[in-house]
Write a protein that holds these residues in place. Sequence first.
Motif, PDB file in Angstrom:
ATOM      1  N   LYS A 268      37.448  32.108   8.163  1.00 16.74           N
ATOM      2  CA  LYS A 268      36.681  30.997   9.180  1.00 16.74           C
ATOM      3  C   LYS A 268      37.565  31.223  10.426  1.00 16.74           C
ATOM      4  CE  LYS A 268      38.107  25.676   9.775  1.00 16.74           C
ATOM      5  NZ  LYS A 268      38.215  24.258   9.328  1.00 16.74           N
ATOM      6  N   GLN A 269      39.193  31.953  10.679  1.00 17.13           N
ATOM      7  CA  GLN A 269      39.961  32.296  11.951  1.00 17.13           C
ATOM      8  C   GLN A 269      39.588  33.258  12.459  1.00 17.13           C
ATOM      9  OE1 GLN A 269      44.672  31.917  11.693  1.00 17.13           O
ATOM     10  NE2 GLN A 269      44.375  30.819   9.178  1.00 17.13           N
TER      11      GLN A 269
ATOM     12  N   TRP B 202      38.348  33.025  16.645  1.00 17.10           N
ATOM     13  CA  TRP B 202      39.289  34.623  17.370  1.00 17.10           C
ATOM     14  C   TRP B 202      38.166  34.852  18.215  1.00 17.10           C
ATOM     15  CZ3 TRP B 202      39.362  39.532  18.146  1.00 17.10           C
ATOM     16  CH2 TRP B 202      39.944  40.288  18.364  1.00 17.10           C
ATOM     17  N   CYS B 203      36.836  35.181  17.326  1.00 14.82           N
ATOM     18  CA  CYS B 203      35.734  35.611  18.278  1.00 14.82           C
ATOM     19  C   CYS B 203      35.082  35.063  19.480  1.00 14.82           C
ATOM     20  CB  CYS B 203      34.867  36.182  17.154  1.00 14.82           C
ATOM     21  SG  CYS B 203      35.295  37.606  16.073  1.00 14.82           S
TER      22      CYS B 203
ATOM     23  N   TYR C  80      29.660  41.555  23.644  1.00 16.22           N
ATOM     24  CA  TYR C  80      30.069  40.051  22.231  1.00 16.22           C
ATOM     25  C   TYR C  80      30.414  41.304  20.974  1.00 16.22           C
ATOM     26  CZ  TYR C  80      29.579  35.507  22.040  1.00 16.22           C
ATOM     27  OH  TYR C  80      29.156  33.909  21.753  1.00 16.22           O
ATOM     28  N   LEU C  81      31.438  40.551  20.372  1.00 15.20           N
ATOM     29  CA  LEU C  81      31.826  40.664  19.330  1.00 15.20           C
ATOM     30  C   LEU C  81      32.061  39.744  18.001  1.00 15.20           C
ATOM     31  CD1 LEU C  81      33.954  42.525  17.307  1.00 15.20           C
ATOM     32  CD2 LEU C  81      35.395  41.544  18.516  1.00 15.20           C
ATOM     33  N   PHE C  82      32.312  40.239  17.079  1.00 13.97           N
ATOM     34  CA  PHE C  82      31.566  39.182  15.759  1.00 13.97           C
ATOM     35  C   PHE C  82      32.090  39.946  14.971  1.00 13.97           C
ATOM     36  CE2 PHE C  82      29.866  37.838  11.616  1.00 13.97           C
ATOM     37  CZ  PHE C  82      30.413  36.303  11.634  1.00 13.97           C
TER      38      PHE C  82
ATOM     39  N   ILE D  26      42.063  43.938  17.592  1.00 13.20           N
ATOM     40  CA  ILE D  26      42.051  42.843  16.006  1.00 13.20           C
ATOM     41  C   ILE D  26      44.007  42.505  15.277  1.00 13.20           C
ATOM     42  CG2 ILE D  26      41.102  42.559  13.827  1.00 13.20           C
ATOM     43  CD1 ILE D  26      38.530  42.772  15.333  1.00 13.20           C
ATOM     44  N   GLU D  27      44.077  43.762  15.204  1.00 11.66           N
ATOM     45  CA  GLU D  27      44.804  44.462  14.326  1.00 11.66           C
ATOM     46  C   GLU D  27      46.523  43.931  14.829  1.00 11.66           C
ATOM     47  OE1 GLU D  27      45.405  48.013  11.586  1.00 11.66           O
ATOM     48  OE2 GLU D  27      44.799  48.796  13.251  1.00 11.66           O
ATOM     49  N   THR D  28      46.338  44.279  17.079  1.00  9.10           N
ATOM     50  CA  THR D  28      47.927  43.750  17.870  1.00  9.10           C
ATOM     51  C   THR D  28      47.578  42.421  17.926  1.00  9.10           C
ATOM     52  OG1 THR D  28      46.458  44.768  19.400  1.00  9.10           O
ATOM     53  CG2 THR D  28      47.972  45.954  17.831  1.00  9.10           C
TER      54      THR D  28
END
Length: 233
Positions: A199-200, A204-205, A94-96, A181-183
């Motif tokens: 906010k974006q 996205w997460c 799980y990512l933030f 994240i970059e791609t």
Amino acid sequence: DILPVLRTVFADCKSNVVRVQEVLKDEYNIDIAYSTLTRLVQEHGLRGPIVRVGEYNFEPGLEMQHDTSPHKIKLGDTIVTAQCASLVFAYSRYLFMQYYPCFTRFEAKTFLKSAFEFMQGTCQRCVIDNTSVILCAGSGADAVMAPEMATFSRMFGFKFMAHRINNPDRKPHVERPFFYIETNFLAGRKFTDWEDLNKQSRSWCINVSNKKEKRDLGMSPECAFIKEKSYII
């Protein structure tokens, strides 16, 4: 193709990826994100296999991993170098993540507090690299946390743990998403300012990264996180 240059610089810098990044920028005018650089090193076999030290235990609620990576981002009409900070729960993935103009101890505490609120808790330990943002002396097993960061971790019921130098594979679940994240996140998106960017990032997460099924998990991080929630602090 930067591979021939990368091979030469990697050998000259004795496999130190941080120094390779500096030399590429200073001597070859090649500005490349650390996460992308480590991926190239791994993909092209520039570094031999790393021997694990101890057991990598990713049981639910046991470990979270934190790191930062510089990304070039267009805010309005201006190109800036933003520090992408991320936190990943090792079991559920799980990512933030959020972006900052710089990343000092103040930003580190601000980010981690936001991350813990997003995650609704913490794991028992947080694996980091040997950054002076959190450490005040030593490295790896001998690392000494800065007093204010040690106090911060006690407030939230976890402990920081620094991996040994030149061993980013110790925290793969936070290293690998930087390339994603970059791609994926940065590709084709526009941001008006820092507030819009973050906010974006949060959206996205929630709606993309944590919903995407991972083959080795057999489910999405969102589903795995449901299983992990009862184990977190």
